[in-house]
Every structure is written in structure tokens, then in C-alpha cells.
Design a protein around this motif. Structure first.
Motif, PDB file in Angstrom:
ATOM      1  N   LYS A   3      44.992  37.716  40.383  1.00  0.00           N
ATOM      2  CA  LYS A   3      45.973  38.275  39.463  1.00  0.00           C
ATOM      3  C   LYS A   3      45.594  39.699  39.066  1.00  0.00           C
ATOM      4  N   GLN A   4      46.603  40.566  38.968  1.00  0.00           N
ATOM      5  CA  GLN A   4      46.353  41.943  38.542  1.00  0.00           C
ATOM      6  C   GLN A   4      46.208  42.014  37.027  1.00  0.00           C
ATOM      7  N   VAL A   6      46.594  44.053  33.588  1.00  0.00           N
ATOM      8  CA  VAL A   6      47.455  45.098  33.029  1.00  0.00           C
ATOM      9  C   VAL A   6      47.059  45.391  31.589  1.00  0.00           C
ATOM     10  N   PHE A  28      50.780  38.105  35.696  1.00  0.00           N
ATOM     11  CA  PHE A  28      49.750  39.113  35.495  1.00  0.00           C
ATOM     12  C   PHE A  28      48.817  38.694  34.353  1.00  0.00           C
ATOM     13  N   ARG A  72      37.959  44.581  36.196  1.00  0.00           N
ATOM     14  CA  ARG A  72      38.826  45.644  36.711  1.00  0.00           C
ATOM     15  C   ARG A  72      40.007  45.872  35.751  1.00  0.00           C
ATOM     16  N   ASP A  74      43.928  47.086  36.774  1.00  0.00           N
ATOM     17  CA  ASP A  74      44.794  47.488  37.884  1.00  0.00           C
ATOM     18  C   ASP A  74      45.939  48.387  37.452  1.00  0.00           C
ATOM     19  N   ILE A  75      46.454  48.135  36.249  1.00  0.00           N
ATOM     20  CA  ILE A  75      47.643  48.857  35.798  1.00  0.00           C
ATOM     21  C   ILE A  75      47.466  49.251  34.334  1.00  0.00           C
ATOM     22  N   GLN A 121      37.603  51.420  41.929  1.00  0.00           N
ATOM     23  CA  GLN A 121      38.305  50.354  42.662  1.00  0.00           C
ATOM     24  C   GLN A 121      39.028  50.898  43.890  1.00  0.00           C
ATOM     25  N   SER A 123      41.918  52.070  43.681  1.00  0.00           N
ATOM     26  CA  SER A 123      43.307  51.640  43.515  1.00  0.00           C
ATOM     27  C   SER A 123      43.640  51.592  42.035  1.00  0.00           C
ATOM     28  N   GLY A 124      44.907  51.741  41.735  1.00  0.00           N
ATOM     29  CA  GLY A 124      45.358  51.648  40.355  1.00  0.00           C
ATOM     30  C   GLY A 124      46.739  52.258  40.201  1.00  0.00           C
TER      31      GLY A 124
END
Length: 269
Positions: A3-4, A6, A28, A72, A74-75, A121, A123-124
Motif C-alpha cells: 500500500k502507498q 499518503v 492507501f 516511506r 509515497d505521496i 526511494q 519515487s514520489g
């Protein structure tokens, strides 16, 4: 795929809460923030944590706690913001500083703290909630427009800097939505002998009516979800009524004086 994670600033109400609720339902891991988390002792809809976008230490603490727990981020959705209304001539300097500190510097503080995490990461995604008002100077909302417009422009440069690290940055500009922004905005009180008293009050009544009859903030949440699912997102997105979005197009194609007359007519000035 796991799962991302947020992070949404200003997640305790209005558009921010709608975003958090919607993304939580979509699977999420959501962290919403509020300055006064103690007011929400029984809150259980999603993870609600303490964060003040004015305070760098508060931001560092919140980001570190999420990374320690989830590994992490992610968003990042920069949603926290405040409104301000008043004649430019009569707006105190401290009020101008406050709106820029929240609407402009606040998101930048968040970005500067979260970017190293996202770079590590490789990424993002960073989504900044701006405003359709940020595309044009509006009477008695000039400083609000300026604070949101400034963020729009900075992000144009930022996304080119972060592209090499796999970090995407976009702006989403909403129109009027039914939220409590009018309750928390800074409203300059025109003095009884102010030359702007009558025209300002008319414009203020119109602004409040637009918010009261605003659209469902879930529309913004759904737009956010679409952006997240877009492989190569654009720099600028809008969401709102047809006429609000169309006003941006009109500003681009009409002569300046013609567009100004449309605004004057709209605000009955």
C-alpha cells in the motif's frame, strides 16, 4: 505491491478530510495532519497526527514518525491553507505575512522535508492544492490569489528539478467547494468611514454565497485519485464548475481590459 503511504496536510476538515477519507477507502495508508490533534481524541477515520506547517520542528517530527513506522512516504498532498479578504490598501502587513507563511511557505517547508525521503526511494508524488483564484487577481482577494499563484509558479520550476530523481510534482486548483474556509479566513474589517466599505461588503457577501453553495469536496478527492493513477501527470490541473474552469481559458484569450470588465460585472463593482 504494498500500500502507498499518503501524507495530507490540513486533514481534519473540508477538502483535506474528504481526500483522506476517499484515499483510505481506496486502500492507501493515510496520514492526515492538524495543528491541534488534542481536539480529535476520539477520531478514528484515518491516522490523524499533529503538524503545524509554520513550524519546521513540527514538520520534521511528523515526517520522521511516519518514515519510522511505514518506511516511506509515497505521496505528499499540500492542502493546509487559509483564506484572506480585504482591500489591499487596508490589509495589515502582519495579515499579508500570515497568508503567505501558510499558503506559500507552508507547502515549501513540507516539500523540503519530504523530498529527501522521496529521493532516497527514487519515487514520489507531490500534489499542491492551490486555487483557481491563483490564476487571476480578484478584488478584495488579491493576497489570497497572490499566495496561491506564487505556489503554482514555484512548482513549475520545482518539478523540472526533481524529475531526475523520479519525483513528480503537480498543482491542483479547485474552485468553490462547500467547506468551512469562511470560518477560518482572515477578514479585514473595513472601518465605518472606509472608501471601500460598500463595495467590499457586496463582494464579501458574494464570496460567502459561493462557498455556501459550493460543490461537494469529494470531487477534489476523486480528482486527486485520478492524478495519482496518471503515469505522467501534467503540472497544472483544475477542478470545479465549468464557468470557474472556463474563466482561466477566458483570461488567456481575452484582452486584459475585457477580462477585467467581466470580473467587475461579476463582483458588481
Amino acid at each position: 505491491m504494498s500500500k502507498q503511504v499518503v501524507l495530507v496536510t490540513g486533514g481534519s476538515g473540508g477538502i483535506g478530510k474528504a481526500i483522506c477519507m476517499y484515499l483510505q477507502q481506496k486502500g492507501f495508508i493515510v496520514y492526515g495532519t492538524t495543528r491541534k490533534v488534542e481536539k480529535y481524541k476520539d477520531f478514528s477515520d484515518f491516522n490523524l497526527i499533529s503538524l503545524d506547517v509554520h513550524n519546521v520542528e513540527s514538520i520534521k517530527s511528523a515526517v520522521l514518525s511516519i518514515v519510522k513506522k511505514e518506511g516511506r512516504i509515497d505521496i505528499l498532498i499540500n492542502n493546509a491553507g487559509i483564506g484572506i479578504t480585504g482591500p489591499v490598501e487596508e490589509t495589515p502587513e502582519e495579515a499579508i505575512d500570515k497568508v503567505f507563511n501558510t499558503n506559500f511557505k507552508g507547502p515549501l517547508r513540507m516539500i523540503q522535508e519530504v523530498l529527501p525521503v522521496m529521493r532516497s526511494q527514487n519515487s514520489g508524488l507531490i500534489i499542491n492544492i492551490t486555487s483557481i483564484a491563483g490564476y487571476m487577481g480578484l478584488p478584495f482577494r488579491a493576497f489570497y490569489s497572490a499566495s496561491k499563484g506564487a505556489l503554482e509558479v514555484v512548482v513549475e520550476g520545482l518539478r523540472m528539478e526533481t524529475k531526475q530523481f523520479g519525483v513528480k510534482v503537480v498543482n491542483l486548483a479547485p474552485g468553490d467547494y462547500a467547506t468551512n474556509i469562511a470560518d477560518s479566513r482572515y477578514t479585514v474589517s473595513a472601518s465605518k468611514d472606509s472608501v471601500y466599505k460598500e463595495s467590499y461588503q457586496m463582494s464579501l457577501d458574494l464570496m460567502n454565497a459561493h462557498v455556501d453553495s459550493g460543490r461537494n469536496p469529494n470531487e477534489v478527492a476523486k480528482k486527486i485519485f485520478k492524478i495519482i493513477k496518471t503515469k505522467n501527470p501534467k503540472v497544472h490541473y483544475t477542478v470545479g464548475s465549468f464557468m470557474q474552469k472556463f474563466s482561466i481559458f477566458l483570461k488567456k484569450i481575452l484582452p486584459n481590459n475585457t477580462f477585467e470588465r467581466l470580473l467587475l460585472r461579476h463582483y458588481k463593482l
